[in-house]
Enzyme design. Structure first.
Site, PDB file in Angstrom:
ATOM      1  N   ASP A   1       0.834  -1.203   0.000  1.00  0.00           N
ATOM      2  CA  ASP A   1       0.000   0.000   0.000  1.00  0.00           C
ATOM      3  C   ASP A   1       0.869   1.254   0.000  1.00  0.00           C
ATOM      4  O   ASP A   1       1.985   1.243   0.527  1.00  0.00           O
ATOM      5  CB  ASP A   1      -0.927  -0.015   1.227  1.00  0.00           C
ATOM      6  CG  ASP A   1      -2.087   0.971   1.079  1.00  0.00           C
ATOM      7  OD1 ASP A   1      -2.359   1.415  -0.058  1.00  0.00           O
ATOM      8  OD2 ASP A   1      -2.705   1.300   2.106  1.00  0.00           O
TER       9      ASP A   1
ATOM     10  N   HIS B   1       2.143   3.283  -9.112  1.00  0.00           N
ATOM     11  CA  HIS B   1       1.940   1.849  -9.375  1.00  0.00           C
ATOM     12  C   HIS B   1       3.114   1.291 -10.191  1.00  0.00           C
ATOM     13  O   HIS B   1       3.555   0.174  -9.963  1.00  0.00           O
ATOM     14  CB  HIS B   1       0.629   1.612 -10.123  1.00  0.00           C
ATOM     15  CG  HIS B   1      -0.581   2.001  -9.320  1.00  0.00           C
ATOM     16  ND1 HIS B   1      -0.705   1.706  -7.983  1.00  0.00           N
ATOM     17  CD2 HIS B   1      -1.714   2.674  -9.664  1.00  0.00           C
ATOM     18  CE1 HIS B   1      -1.877   2.171  -7.543  1.00  0.00           C
ATOM     19  NE2 HIS B   1      -2.499   2.769  -8.536  1.00  0.00           N
TER      20      HIS B   1
ATOM     21  N   LEU C   1      10.787 -20.462  -4.705  1.00  0.00           N
ATOM     22  CA  LEU C   1       9.878 -19.549  -4.017  1.00  0.00           C
ATOM     23  C   LEU C   1       8.517 -19.681  -4.691  1.00  0.00           C
ATOM     24  O   LEU C   1       8.450 -19.750  -5.914  1.00  0.00           O
ATOM     25  CB  LEU C   1      10.373 -18.101  -4.183  1.00  0.00           C
ATOM     26  CG  LEU C   1       9.405 -16.989  -3.743  1.00  0.00           C
ATOM     27  CD1 LEU C   1       9.359 -16.876  -2.224  1.00  0.00           C
ATOM     28  CD2 LEU C   1       9.806 -15.625  -4.315  1.00  0.00           C
TER      29      LEU C   1
END
Ligand code: IPE
Ligand code: IPE
Ligand code: MG
Length: 265
Positions: free
Chosen positions: A26, A43, A137
């Site tokens: 955020d 973004h 991962l």
């Protein structure tokens, strides 16, 4: 398929380096506003931070990283911002999946994908198929995801498959249907950007997760910031309902308290 421990049924094995980190990324909009840039510039920089954190997680031996990229409620944003985010998702998939694969990353998306356009859905399916066997991962992107949606879709699918459970079902019955069933419950939850709320992120699996909030805006969240979150995690005493005295002396948690807290040690 591997099944993972439920923190409310058994006591999970708490590791020194979190096995699963879940992050609410955020603060992109505020990062941009501080620079007099349009929100979408934030973004774009947020995607750079994703690359950095994926690499850092691989280096630190974190097995699972789950990132909240777009919530069920983010459709309420201005149409241009939503459409920019969708395009960024497509571009990121086109550019990054090959590199993720080379680095042994298994890529998954959780969320209600029906609302995405077919091109995006195709890219997601291809990326998941290409990377399905990777083990370094597991990177899970939560897109059009909501914690309540997840619990409801799981219950609905379970009851469709097993109507006899309508009179009562258990955690173990529901678990395989939850969208994050390919991962253990998160050890560490991180929210950047200063807000201290869950915003309908993984609700079920956060039952015993250690929560970490930082004012750092997501585009500024780097490997050092990740290490600070991990160090904070390492200083917690994870009791899972027990008393302090009941904790085995030789657990990783005792080690955390003993001093050196750098995750790489
Ligand atoms: C998080 O940053 C990214 C998404 C929700 C897609 P925000 O866009 O929420 O940034 P702020 O909270 O407005 O700063
Ligand atoms: C949560 O961030 C969702 C994502 C990071 C994708 P928001 O910025 O949308 O959260 P709220 O609405 O402020 O709680
Ligand atoms: Mg926000």
């Amino acid at each position: 398929m591997t099944t993972f421990t439920s923190s409310t049924i058994e006591i999970p094995d708490a590791r020194r380096v979190p096995r699963h980190i879940a992050i609410i990324m955020d603060g992109n909009g505020r990062w941009a506003r501080q620079r007099y840039l349009p929100r979408v510039a934030g973004h774009r920089r947020g995607l750079d931070a994703v690359r950095t954190i994926v690499r850092a997680c691989i280096e630190r031996g974190v097995g699972f990283l789950t990132l909240f990229a777009f919530s069920s409620e983010n459709w309420r944003r201005p149409a241009e911002e939503v459409s920019f985010l969708m395009q960024l998702f497509v571009v990121a998939l086109e550019q990054e999946v090959g590199k993720l694969h080379e680095n042994g990353v298994r890529f998954k998306v959780i969320g209600e994908l029906d609302r995405f356009d077919p091109e995006l859905r195709r890219l997601v399916r291809e990326a998941e198929a290409l990377t399905a066997g990777n083990q370094q991962l597991t990177l899970t992107i939560a897109a059009n995801y909501g914690g309540r949606w997840d619990i409801l879709q799981a219950a609905n699918r379970m009851l469709r498959d097993r109507p006899e459970l309508a009179s009562g079902f258990s955690e173990r019955d529901l678990a395989p249907y939850l969208a994050l069933n390919h991962a253990p419950e998160p050890d560490l939850f991180v929210r950047t950007g200063g807000e201290q709320r869950i915003s309908n992120f993984v609700l079920w699996q956060l039952a015993y997760t250690e929560l970490y909030f930082t004012d750092t805006l997501w585009p500024d969240f780097d490997a050092g910031a990740l290490d600070r979150a991990i160090v904070s995690y390492q200083q917690r005493e994870r009791r899972f309902g027990r008393t302090s005295e009941q904790l085995p002396a030789d657990t990783g948690l005792a080690l955390f308290r003993a001093g050196n807290t750098h995750p790489a040690d």
